[in-house]
Design an enzyme around this catalytic site. Structure first.
Site, mmCIF file in Angstrom:
data_model
loop_
_atom_site.group_PDB
_atom_site.id
_atom_site.type_symbol
_atom_site.label_atom_id
_atom_site.label_comp_id
_atom_site.label_asym_id
_atom_site.label_seq_id
_atom_site.Cartn_x
_atom_site.Cartn_y
_atom_site.Cartn_z
ATOM 1 N N GLY A 131 -39.088 -13.872 32.061
ATOM 2 C CA GLY A 131 -37.818 -13.673 32.362
ATOM 3 C C GLY A 131 -37.496 -12.670 33.083
ATOM 4 C CB VAL A 145 -32.985 -9.168 29.240
ATOM 5 C CG1 VAL A 145 -33.871 -8.434 28.269
ATOM 6 C CG2 VAL A 145 -31.527 -9.054 28.557
ATOM 7 C CB CYS A 158 -25.245 -17.779 20.171
ATOM 8 S SG CYS A 158 -24.477 -16.939 21.449
ATOM 9 C CE1 TYR A 198 -29.419 -19.053 25.534
ATOM 10 C CE2 TYR A 198 -28.028 -18.017 23.724
ATOM 11 C CZ TYR A 198 -28.968 -17.796 24.467
ATOM 12 O OH TYR A 198 -29.334 -16.648 24.902
ATOM 13 C CB CYS A 250 -24.367 -7.614 20.204
ATOM 14 S SG CYS A 250 -24.694 -6.229 21.185
ATOM 15 C CG ASN A 251 -21.998 -11.313 23.247
ATOM 16 O OD1 ASN A 251 -22.474 -12.263 23.174
ATOM 17 N ND2 ASN A 251 -20.778 -11.183 22.528
ATOM 18 C CG LEU A 252 -27.492 -7.885 25.809
ATOM 19 C CD1 LEU A 252 -28.912 -8.298 26.153
ATOM 20 C CD2 LEU A 252 -27.533 -6.612 25.226
ATOM 21 C CE LYS A 309 -8.906 -13.869 35.099
ATOM 22 N NZ LYS A 309 -8.840 -14.252 33.687
#
Length: 307
Positions: free
Chosen positions: A7, A12, A104, A131, A160-162, A183
Site C-alpha cells: 500500500g 498511509v 470498523c 470491509y 481510528c479514522n484518519l 464540500k
C-alpha cells in the site's frame, strides 16, 4: 532494516515513506511490480527480498457511500490481499509483521470507548460490514499464527479514522474530513449560503492526522517486543460531525449556514477507541484537530486544486 510495505501508493503508505527518519530500506512495490491478489507472486517477492519486517497497509478503502454501494469489493479484495500477504510472510519465515486494521471491526452497539477485546463481541455496522469482516479475518489470522508458533510476531494496529496528506477528496470515495474540506471549499468559491449535513450531525467520530500514525509505526518497530497483540491507535477523544464541520469551516473561512438532511444514513452513533494500552505502550499523537485540518486544507489547495 529492510521493510516490505504494502500500500505504498495509498495515504498511509505515502506518509510512512515520507516519515522514514531512521532511513530504513523500505520496499514499496506498486501494483505492476507486485499484485497482492496473486498469492504465488507475493510468495516469490518475499522469498526474493527477505524483509526483516512486513507492514501491511494496502487495502481498498472508502467512505460510507462507497462501502454501501460496493460491499463485495470491500470484502473480497481486502480479504484476498490480507490473507495472501500474511500467509506468504509466514511461508517464508518472516518473523515480524505489522498488520494495519480498522476500528470498523468493533460492534456497532459496543460501549465506547472501544477496547481491543470487543472484536467479534457483537453485530457489525451494516454500512461497512464487508470491509470490517475482511479486517477481522486478517486480525484473527495474525493472532492464530502467533499462538501456533512463538517464532512469529504478527501484530495488529487498529487506527481510528484518519485524514491528512495524500487523502482522497472525491465525493464518491473519500472519508468525512476530506469530503467536507472539498464540500466547504467549493461552497465558499461558489458563494453558497448553506450546505447540507447528513443526519442531525450529533454522531461522534475520532479522526487522527495520518502523519501521527506514521510516527507511531516507527515507534512500534523500535519497541515491537513490548507492543500488545492488538493495539488501538488514536486520540482517545472524539467530536460530533457538527463540530468537524465548524472546525473545517473556520479553516476555510466559510461563513454559510448548515442544514441537516435527516433522510441520509449516518453510520454508528459513536466510534471512539480506548487508548489505555496505547498510553501504557508509551506513545501519544502530536497533532491537534485544528492544526491537522489546516495542514490538510493547505495540501488540498496546493496539490489537488492545482492539479
Amino acid at each position: 532494516m529492510k521493510i516490505l510495505l504494502t500500500g505504498g501508493n495509498g495515504m498511509v503508505g505515502k506518509n510512512i515513506l515520507d516519515f522514514n527518519q531512521q532511513d530504513h530500506h523500505i520496499l514499496a512495490p506498486n501494483r505492476k511490480e507486485l499484485n497482492l491478489e496473486d498469492f504465488l507472486a507475493v510468495c516469490t517477492y518475499i522469498k526474493t527480498h527477505q524483509p526483516d519486517y512486513v507492514i501491511h497497509a494496502a487495502g481498498l478503502v472508502g467512505g460510507i457511500q462507497d462501502n454501501i454501494a460496493h460491499p463485495v469489493n470491500f470484502l473480497v479484495k481486502n480479504l484476498d490481499i490480507g490473507r495472501n500477504i500474511i500467509m506468504a510472510a509466514k511461508a517464508n519465515r518472516i518473523k515480524r509483521f505489522i498488520n494495519l486494521s480498522s476500528s470498523c471491526m468493533y460492534p456497532r452497539d459496543a460501549v465506547n470507548p472501544l477496547q481491543e477485546h470487543l472484536i467479534l463481541k457483537g453485530e457489525l455496522e451494516p454500512s461497512n460490514e464487508g470491509y470490517a469482516l475482511a479486517k477481522i479475518v486478517t486480525t484473527r489470522l495474525c493472532e492464530y499464527i502467533t499462538k501456533e508458533d512463538d517464532f512469529f510476531e504478527y501484530k495488529t494496529i487498529i487506527p481510528c479514522n484518519l485524514y491528512g496528506k495524500y487523502d482522497k477528496f472525491s465525493p464518491e470515495h473519500s472519508h468525512m474530513v476530506p469530503a467536507v474540506i472539498r464540500k466547504l471549499h467549493d461552497a465558499k468559491v461558489n458563494n453558497l449560503k448553506s450546505i447540507s449535513i447528513w443526519g442531525d450531525g450529533e454522531a461522534r467520530r475520532e479522526f487522527m492526522y495520518v502523519q501521527d500514525l506514521a510516527d507511531f509505526i516507527f515507534y512500534a518497530i523500535s519497541n515491537f517486543e513490548t507492543m500488545p497483540q492488538n493495539l488501538n491507535v488514536g486520540l482517545g477523544e472524539d467530536y460530533t460531525i457538527n463540530e468537524y464541520y465548524k472546525s473545517i469551516a473556520a479553516s476555510i473561512n466559510f461563513r454559510g449556514e448548515f442544514e441537516h438532511d435527516l433522510s441520509k444514513p449516518v453510520g454508528m452513533k459513536q466510534k471512539l477507541i480506548d487508548n489505555t494500552k496505547l498510553k501504557a505502550f508509551g506513545w501519544q499523537p502530536k497533532t491537534s484537530l485544528k492544526e491537522g485540518i489546516q495542514l490538510t486544507y493547505d495540501y488540498y489547495k496546493k496539490t489537488v486544486i492545482n492539479d
